[in-house]
Write an enzyme that holds these catalytic residues in place. Structure first.
Site, mmCIF file in Angstrom:
data_model
loop_
_atom_site.group_PDB
_atom_site.id
_atom_site.type_symbol
_atom_site.label_atom_id
_atom_site.label_comp_id
_atom_site.label_asym_id
_atom_site.label_seq_id
_atom_site.Cartn_x
_atom_site.Cartn_y
_atom_site.Cartn_z
ATOM 1 N N GLU A 21 9.881 15.524 15.362
ATOM 2 C CA GLU A 21 10.211 15.436 13.939
ATOM 3 C C GLU A 21 9.324 16.408 13.157
ATOM 4 O O GLU A 21 8.103 16.287 13.179
ATOM 5 C CB GLU A 21 9.983 14.010 13.445
ATOM 6 C CG GLU A 21 10.446 13.813 12.029
ATOM 7 C CD GLU A 21 10.154 12.416 11.499
ATOM 8 O OE1 GLU A 21 9.050 11.907 11.733
ATOM 9 O OE2 GLU A 21 11.042 11.866 10.832
ATOM 10 N N GLU A 58 10.193 0.937 10.070
ATOM 11 C CA GLU A 58 11.197 1.980 9.789
ATOM 12 C C GLU A 58 10.502 3.304 10.052
ATOM 13 O O GLU A 58 9.639 3.719 9.276
ATOM 14 C CB GLU A 58 11.633 1.918 8.322
ATOM 15 C CG GLU A 58 12.231 0.614 7.878
ATOM 16 C CD GLU A 58 13.573 0.334 8.487
ATOM 17 O OE1 GLU A 58 14.200 1.280 8.989
ATOM 18 O OE2 GLU A 58 13.977 -0.836 8.485
ATOM 19 N N LYS A 70 0.859 -1.199 0.000
ATOM 20 C CA LYS A 70 0.000 0.000 0.000
ATOM 21 C C LYS A 70 0.890 1.242 0.000
ATOM 22 O O LYS A 70 1.513 1.570 1.007
ATOM 23 C CB LYS A 70 -0.913 0.041 1.224
ATOM 24 C CG LYS A 70 -2.002 1.105 1.030
ATOM 25 C CD LYS A 70 -2.586 1.630 2.307
ATOM 26 C CE LYS A 70 -1.841 2.795 2.893
ATOM 27 N NZ LYS A 70 -1.816 4.021 2.074
ATOM 28 N N CYS A 83 13.479 10.963 6.662
ATOM 29 C CA CYS A 83 13.508 10.411 8.026
ATOM 30 C C CYS A 83 14.877 10.608 8.668
ATOM 31 O O CYS A 83 14.983 10.787 9.873
ATOM 32 C CB CYS A 83 13.135 8.940 7.999
ATOM 33 S SG CYS A 83 14.092 8.010 6.791
#
Ligand code: NDP
Length: 494
Positions: free
Chosen positions: A390, A255, A180, A289
């Site tokens: 983040e 991850e 997906k 990331c």
């Protein structure tokens, strides 16, 4: 900028067929740099996902794929790699239109995706078992088998590369996949499905379902018919995926996000460190990331380094990713830009010094896109939210430090542990610091390079497990002990 694209209507790839969503629902996708409508894709739901999982289950349990030898799986994956290379320009331009990154970065991603398929094509024939020394009259050996049906969920920042990182090792190991992509960036994954069909990978072995995380994604994570879930995305979503996976205790790899320190010592090569600080923070608009979003700078060079960085900021040319010379594209969506702008407001409120950026660029060419200037905050304290959370955009937080111990302490003072950079000409110091940083990748005198042959993943809340390299295939393999008795005498226990 290149000529305007034509709007294309896509279908999903389920059980070897190109299908619409059962509901008939579609989603319009817009170029984040121009606002232009570029494609219409099916808006798959829980029901579409359920069909794809059934198809994958059938393909694994009863299909021809299990009988395809490792050598032939490898040959198919080599063909996928070659086809990606043959279409690299088309795929790179499509990636730019769908997710906004500059063309040079998209070209790099496409090459990386091809290399990833090639690496795992070669590795397919190197999945070996073990024979062990056991008591006489017994034989025992270990075989490694595919896990089965693998659900794979990926984000919007590296759409084709993430699809390759997921599909290539899983297929090399003999699994079947339901992938997906992000609802925002499914186009190159759908083109990859076309390539997968063309090279002859059997129906049902790869299924690509487009649709939202809530609906299609959570069905994949929680389905008891799925043996493994591999997820790349935010840490908060990772937690939900983990909860969904408890339904049948499926194998899981995550991850997740990062708030990565990039540490510059006074004895670093100054010019290289300036470039490394900028590239670490602003490559791919900071939507990375592993972005070096916390710049830790030794106090004695703090002013000089900041001055040199600010001098180079105008060289980060903003614009549509297909415009020649552009170094930074738009953010993925207006919602995401709003989220990043909120963090800029938070940084100002927290008392950090805004050195540059923080604004949408002015000019007609920027009006329809989600552009935001590269933004740098100085005098950030490690406790501020802009130093801890983040942001996933072009916002760099500069944190001064005085000693090596303090740099290590600040670097590790985070719930994340994905990546870190260290800049120094003193090799002993470099190794000392790298040894003490808790992160899945640490760079010395460079930032961002990684190789398909090497592992990728995070410590702490940056994830579980590793992708890529030899380590990456382990998560797609089960281990079976075969135990054989050569003595026909009954054991006589009772
Ligand atoms: P999200 O976590 O929002 O989404 C990632 C994927 O998960 C998307 O396909 C999304 O679907 C899907 N999803 C969302 N909610 C659910 C749910 N409840 N169940 C199942 N699937 C769900 O991340 P972003 O797409 O915003 O990507 C940014 C994040 O990804 C950052 O935190 C970044 O650090 C991380 N990332 C990590 C990398 C690594 O290697 N460690 C690499 C790249 C990114 P949809 O969006 O279609 O609704």
């Amino acid at each position: 900028m290149a000529a305007a694209s034509q709007t294309k209507t896509y279908r999903m790839w389920i059980d070897g067929k190109w299908v619409e969503a059962l509901s008939g629902a579609t989603r319009d996708l817009f170029d984040p740099g121009s606002g232009e409508l570029i494609a219409r894709v099916p808006e798959g739901s829980q029901k579409d996902m359920s069909l794809a999982v059934d198809a994958a289950r059938q393909a694994f349990d009863q299909g021809a794929w299990r009988k395809v030898s490792a050598l032939d799986r490898g040959k198919l994956l080599f063909k996928v790699a070659n086809a990606i290379r043959n279409e690299s320009q088309f795929l790179a331009e499509l990636e730019v239109r769908n997710c906004g990154k500059p063309l040079a970065e998209a070209e790099f991603d496409v090459a990386d995706a091809a290399n990833c398929f090639e690496f795992y094509a070669g590795l397919a024939t190197k999945i070996h078992g073990q024979t062990l020394s056991v008591p006489a009259n017994s034989v025992s050996y270990v075989v490694r088998e595919p896990v089965g049906v693998c659900g794979q969920i990926i984000p919007w920042n590296y759409p084709l590369m993430m699809a390759a990182w997921k599909l290539a090792p899983a297929l090399a190991a003999g699994n079947v996949c339901v992938l997906k992509p992000s609802e925002l960036t499914p186009l190159t994954a759908l083109e990859l499905a076309r390539i997968i069909e063309a090279v002859g990978i059997p129906p049902g072995v790869v299924n690509i379902v487009t649709g939202p995380g809530v609906g299609a994604g959570d069905e994949l994570a929680s389905s008891p018919k799925v043996d493994k879930i591999a997820f790349t995305g935010g840490t908060a979503t990772g937690r939900k995926i983990m909860l969904g996976a408890t339904s049948n205790l499926k194998k899981i790899s995550l991850e997740l996000g990062g708030k990565n320190p990039n540490i510059v010592f006074a004895d670093a090569d100054f010019e290289a460190a300036v470039d490394g600080a900028l590239f670490g923070a602003f490559a791919n608009q900071g939507e990375v990331c592993s972005a070096g979003s916390r710049l830790l700078v030794e106090k004695s060079i703090h002013s000089a380094l900041i001055a040199a960085i600010l001098k180079k900021i105008p060289r980060i040319k903003l614009g549509h990713g297909l415009t020649p010379g552009v170094k930074m594209g738009p953010l993925i969506s207006s919602d995401h830009r709003q989220k990043v702008e909120n963090y800029i407001k938070i940084g100002i409120k927290e008392g950090a010094t805004l050195l540059c950026g923080g604004q949408r660029p002015s000019g007609a060419e920027f009006e329809a896109g989600n552009f935001l200037e590269p933004t740098i905050f100085d005098h950030v304290s490690p406790q501020m939210r802009i130093a801890r959370e983040e942001i996933f955009g072009p916002v760099l937080s500069v944190i001064p430090f005085e000693t090596e111990e303090q740099a290590i302490q600040i670097a590790n003072d985070t719930e994340y542990g994905l990546a870190a950079g260290v800049w120094t000409k003193n090799v002993n110091r470099g190794l000392r610091v790298m040894n003490q940083i808790r992160a899945g990748i640490v760079w010395l005198n460079t930032y961002h390079p990684t190789f398909n042959e090497m592992p990728w993943g995070g410590y702490k809340q940056s994830g579980i497990g590793r992708e890529l390299g030899l380590y990456g295939i382990e998560g797609y393999l089960e281990i079976k002990q075969i135990n054989i008795n050569l003595d026909e005498t009954p054991i006589g226990w009772y």
